[in-house]
Design an enzyme around this catalytic site. Structure first.
Site, PDB file in Angstrom:
ATOM      1  N   HIS A 119       7.645   0.308   0.217  1.00 35.30           N
ATOM      2  CA  HIS A 119       7.744   1.744  -0.098  1.00 35.30           C
ATOM      3  C   HIS A 119       9.103   2.024  -0.707  1.00 35.30           C
ATOM      4  O   HIS A 119      10.111   2.008  -0.008  1.00 35.30           O
ATOM      5  CB  HIS A 119       7.519   2.574   1.173  1.00 35.30           C
ATOM      6  N   ASN A 125       4.157   6.087  -3.799  1.00 39.72           N
ATOM      7  CA  ASN A 125       4.469   7.347  -3.104  1.00 39.72           C
ATOM      8  C   ASN A 125       5.936   7.744  -3.191  1.00 39.72           C
ATOM      9  O   ASN A 125       6.589   8.018  -2.192  1.00 39.72           O
ATOM     10  CB  ASN A 125       4.062   7.257  -1.630  1.00 39.72           C
ATOM     11  N   ASP A 172       5.672  -4.060   4.241  1.00 37.15           N
ATOM     12  CA  ASP A 172       5.392  -2.625   4.437  1.00 37.15           C
ATOM     13  C   ASP A 172       6.703  -1.871   4.683  1.00 37.15           C
ATOM     14  O   ASP A 172       6.744  -0.896   5.429  1.00 37.15           O
ATOM     15  CB  ASP A 172       4.406  -2.413   5.591  1.00 37.15           C
TER      16      ASP A 172
END
Lengths: 307, 425
Positions: free
Chosen positions: B63, B95, B310
Site C-alpha cells: 500500500h 488506494n 501487504d
C-alpha cells in the site's frame, strides 16, 4: 494480609478464583460498615480517584462515587458521552491530563472493548474497569456473585441462567467468567442472533426457550436489551421479543421451585421483565444495588493496598 | 560500478548455476562473469559465510501512501525500507489519493523507478476511486503501464462488476487482483470470529466472509467460460483453511486463478490479540492455528503462488488508540523475507519461488536469469543470520510493525539492480 494478584481490575478473565473470594469476603465486611450509623471509614484517605465516564451511566457512576466517599477518597469526575472529537484522541489526551493531575486510581467506563487495557499500558494509576463496550463489566459480575451467594449460599454446583442480549453484553461475559471460576454452571438464553456463535467453547450451553431456562436454573440473571449497542438488525421488534423472551410473574409461579430473579438495571419494564416479576418476592434487584457499593469499596480498597 | 559476489549459492531454477556456489562479477549492471574469480580489480567485494543469491525479490502487494498521505510513508522512505528488505520490485495497490486510475498517476510512479535501485509498479484501479461502481479506462491504463488491476483494500462487492471485469480484462492478458471479503458479513468486525473474539467482546469477522466471496468469484469465472493459460483472477491475501481448499480444487479443475498470502499471517493467530495490541489488527484478521497450518500446506503444494507483505504504514493517530478505533494494517516490506524464513518452515527454494519467480511470472515483469551477459537484478542474502528487529531499525516513516523486539532469522545483505549496488545493514 491477603492481597490481589493484580494492580488493576480490567476484567474477571484475568483475575484468579482467590482474588474473587478475597473481594467478596472484603465486600461482606464493607456491607456491614455501610449499615452502621456512621457509614464512613478512613481507608482511602489521601487517595485520589478519577471517575472517567466516556459513556452514559447513572447507577454505576453513582455506586462508584458513593463507594469512594464511604472510603474517604478524594474524587474527581469526568463525563463525556457522544463527544464529536475522534474517540482515540480524547482518550489519549485524557490520559495525559490524568498523568498531570497525579491521580492514584482511575475508574473508567468506555465504549471501546479493551480501553482500560489501553490505559493501563500508559499510566501508573490503578485502573478499575467500570464497563468497556461489549467486553467486560467486572464489578457488576462481582456484585452479582455476591448477591447470589447472599441469597443461595456457596455457588459451587448452582445453576445460573443469563437471559437476553448475550452478544452485546459485557455483564454476561464477566458473569460467565466469574460464576465459572466460583464453580457454578452457566447457561444462556435468547434469540439465536444475540448469542455469540462460539460461546459453547466456553462451556456455556444455550436454551432457545425462556421457559426451559427458567425450569433449569436456580438464578435467572435477566439482561437489558441494549438497542443502543446494536449497530445492525438482530431481531424484528421489541414486541416480539417481549412476547417470546420476556419474563412475567405468572411464568415464575408456574415453576415448582424457588427461583431468584436478578437484573443489572436499568430495566426495560415490560420488555425483558414485567413489573410484576421485577417487583416480586423472587427479585433481588435492589439488593444488587446495595451490594454494588460494598463490592466496589472492596475492589478499590484492595487495589489501593497494591501500591 | 564493478562488484564481486564471493562464494554465493545460486537460487535460480532458470540458471545453469542453480544450487551451485560460485563467484559472480557484475560490471555496469551486467553479469560479466560467473565461476571462480580473482579478487583484484573490484570496487566492492561481498563475501561471508553461507551467502546466497537470487533474482531481486518482489513484493507484489504494497500500500503506497504517496501521493496523499506522505507523512505515513513517502517514496524515499518506501524505497529505503524496501531496499533494506532486499526487495527490488514493488507492486502497489491503487488506494492512494488520488487513486491510481489515470496514466498520469502511472507515470508518477514510473518516474520514481528511473535511476533507482527499486522499481515501483502499479495495479491500477478497476473502478473509479475503487468504489466498486464505474469502471476506470482499463484498456488505456493497461497500455500505459498498469501491470494488473485491483480495487486494492476495497473488495469488489458487486457480482456484475466482477464478472464484467474478468470479461473485459481477459483479452489484455493481464490479471485481476481481488481481496475476498463480503462486507455485510464483516461489517464492524474487528478480528477473527472465534472464541478469542468472544472473550474480548470484539465483533468477529467470520472466515465465511472471505470464503463466500472466493466461491462467488470462482463461480463467476466458471460461468464466464474464459479459458486461459495464464491466471486471470488472483485472490489477494487469503487467510483461511477453506479458502486454500477452494482454490486448490479450482486449480485442479483448470480455472485460471492464483493467490497469495500476507507474510505476517504465518507468525500470528487470533490468540495473539488477547492484549488488544493494535499492531496486530490486520485485514484479513489473524485466524486460528489450523488456518495457519493450512496456509503453510498451501504454500508447499503450490496452491498458494506467492507471499506479499501487504505493507500498510500507519501512524500513532491510527494505531495508538483504542482497538475498535484503530485502523487495519501493519508494516511488512522490510521484514518480508525474514518473517517467512523465520515462521514458515519452508525451504529456501520454495521461499524464493514465492517471492521471486512466481510474482515475476504472475504480474509479467522481467525475470532475468543468473547467467553471463544478463542484466543483474540480484538480492544477496544470508538465510542464517539472526537478529532482533528493533523499532529504531524501521526505515518507514510509520512504526506499526508487529515484529518489534522479535528475533528473526535471515536477511538481505546486498542488492544489485538498474546498474546500482548497495550493501545493506
Amino acid at each position: 494480609m491477603d492481597s490481589l494478584s493484580t494492580r488493576h481490575l480490567l476484567g474477571i478473565k484475568n483475575i484468579t478464583e482467590n482474588d474473587i473470594h478475597l473481594i467478596l469476603s472484603t465486600a461482606k465486611e464493607f456491607k456491614e460498615v455501610i449499615n452502621r450509623p456512621i457509614k464512613k471509614v478512613p481507608s482511602l484517605r489521601d487517595i485520589t480517584i478519577a471517575n472517567l465516564f466516556f459513556e452514559n451511566s447513572t447507577r454505576t457512576r453513582l455506586s462508584f462515587e458513593l463507594a469512594e466517599k464511604r472510603l474517604s477518597a478524594d474524587t474527581i469526575n469526568f463525563s463525556s458521552a457522544g463527544s464529536s472529537v475522534k474517540k482515540g484522541e480524547t482518550l489519549l489526551d485524557t490520559v495525559n491530563n490524568i498523568l498531570a493531575m497525579k491521580v492514584d486510581m482511575v475508574v473508567m467506563r468506555h465504549s471501546s472493548p479493551g480501553a482500560p487495557h489501553f490505559l493501563s499500558n500508559k499510566i501508573k494509576a490503578n485502573i478499575v474497569n467500570a464497563g468497556d463496550g461489549t467486553h467486560e463489566h467486572p464489578t457488576q459480575a462481582l456484585l452479582d456473585a455476591f448477591s447470589m451467594q447472599e441469597k443461595i449460599g456457596d455457588l459451587k454446583g448452582k445453576k445460573i441462567a443469563i437471559i437476553g442480549d448475550i452478544l452485546h453484553s459485557r455483564v454476561a461475559l464477566s458473569n460467565i467468567f466469574c460464576l465459572q471460576k466460583l464453580g457454578a454452571e452457566v447457561r444462556v438464553c435468547g434469540p439465536k442472533t444475540l448469542i455469540p456463535k462460539h460461546l459453547g467453547e466456553l462451556g456455556v450451553k444455550v436454551f432457545d426457550k425462556v421457559e426451559e431456562a427458567l425450569a433449569w436454573c436456580d438464578v435467572a440473571n435477566v439482561l437489558r436489551i441494549q438497542l443502543e449497542r446494536q449497530q445492525l438488525k438482530y431481531f424484528p421488534s421489541l414486541r416480539e421479543y417481549s412476547l417470546y423472551f420476556g419474563i412475567n410473574k405468572s411464568m415464575l409461579e408456574k415453576l415448582d421451585k424457588e427461583i431468584v430473579i436478578m437484573h443489572p438495571g436499568p430495566i426495560n419494564r415490560g420488555v425483558e421483565l414485567s413489573s410484576d416479576a421485577a417487583d416480586s418476592q423472587h427479585s433481588i434487584i435492589l439488593d444488587q444495588v446495595e451490594n454494588g457499593v460494598a463490592v466496589r469499596m472492596a475492589v478499590m480498597f484492595l487495589l489501593a493496598q497494591k501500591n | 560500478m564493478k562488484v564481486l559476489l564471493k562464494k554465493v549459492r545460486v537460487f535460480d531454477s532458470n540458471s545453469t548455476f542453480d544450487n551451485q556456489e560460485v563467484d559472480i562479477a557484475v560490471e555496469n549492471g551486467i553479469i560479466v562473469s560467473i565461476g571462480n574469480i580473482e579478487d583484484s580489480g573490484f570496487e566492492d567485494i561481498i563475501s561471508g559465510q553461507n551467502l546466497c543469491v537470487s533474482n531481486g525479490w518482489v513484493d507484489a502487494g504494497v500500500h503506497y501512501k504517496e501521493p496523499g498521505a506522505e507523512w505515513l510513508e513517502n517514496m524515499d522512505s518506501l524505497h529505503a525500507a524496501a531496499l533494506e528488505g532486499g526487495i527490488t520490485t514493488l507492486v502497489g495497490f491503487p488506494n492512494t489519493n488520488p487513486t491510481v486510475q489515470t496514466k498520469e498517476s502511472l507515470s508518477y510512479f514510473g518516474n520514481f523507478s528511473k535511476n533507482n535501485l527499486v522499481s515501483f509498479l502499479n495495479y491500477a484501479a478497476v473502478t473509479k476511486n475503487c468504489e466498486g461502481k464505474d469502471f476506470t479506462d482499463m484498456m488505456d491504463l493497461h497500455y500505459n503501464g498498469a501491470i494488473g488491476f485491483s480495487d486494492g483494500k476495497n473488495p469488489i462487492q458487486s457480482s456484475d462488476i466482477l464478472l464484467k471485469t474478468l470479461q473485459y480484462l481477459h483479452p489484455l492478458n493481464t490479471i485481476l487482483v481481488t481481496k475476498s471479503e463480503d462486507k455485510y458479513l464483516s461489517m464492524f468486525g474487528q478480528m477473527h470470529e472465534g472464541i478469542t473474539s468472544t472473550m474480548l467482546g470484539l465483533k468477529g469477522i467470520p472466515s465465511a466472509a472471505e470464503e463466500i466471496m472466493i466461491m462467488r468469484d470462482l463461480k463467476l469465472l466458471e460461468y464466464s467460460g474464459i479459458k486461459s493459460e495464464q491466471p486471470l483472477l488472483h485472490f489477494s491475501t487469503i487467510s483461511t483453511l477453506q479458502s486454500v481448499n477452494l482454490i486448490r480444487e479450482a486449480k485442479a479443475k483448470g480455472l485460471p486463478i492464483s493467490c497469495d498470502i500476507a507474510a505476517h499471517q504465518l507468525a500470528f493467530t487470533d490468540e495473539s490479540l488477547l492484549d488488544f495490541d493494535t499492531n496486530l489488527k490486520v485485514s484479513p484478521p489473524f485466524r486460528s492455528k489450523s488456518d495457519v497450518d493450512a496456509l503453510i500446506e498451501g504454500l508447499k503444494d503450490g496452491t498458494i503462488d506467492m507471499i506479499v507483505s501487504d505493507h500498510n504504514p500507519l501512524d500513532a493517530e491510527h494505531k495508538n488508540v483504542e482497538f475498535d478505533v484503530a485502523d487495519f494494517g501493519v508494516l511488512g516490506i522490510q521484514t518480508l523475507f525474514s518473517v517467512v524464513n523465520t515462521y514458515s518452515g519452508l525451504d529456501l527454494q520454495t521461499i524464493i519461488e514465492k517471492i521471486v519467480l512466481n510474482p515475476r511470472k504472475l504480474v509479467k515483469i522481467e525475470s532475468p536469469k543468473i547467467a553471463i551477459g544478463e542484466k543483474a537484478n540480484l538480492t544477496v542474502f544470508d538465510p542464517d543470520q539472526e537478529f532482533v528487529f528493533e523499532e529504531k531499525n524501521i526505515l518507514s516513516l510509520s512504526k506499526n510493525s508487529p515484529f518489534i523486539e522479535n528475533k528473526l532469522k535471515g536477511r538481505a545483505v546486498a542488492v544489485v539492480n538498474n546498474g546500482k549496488f548497495k550493501i545493506l545493514g
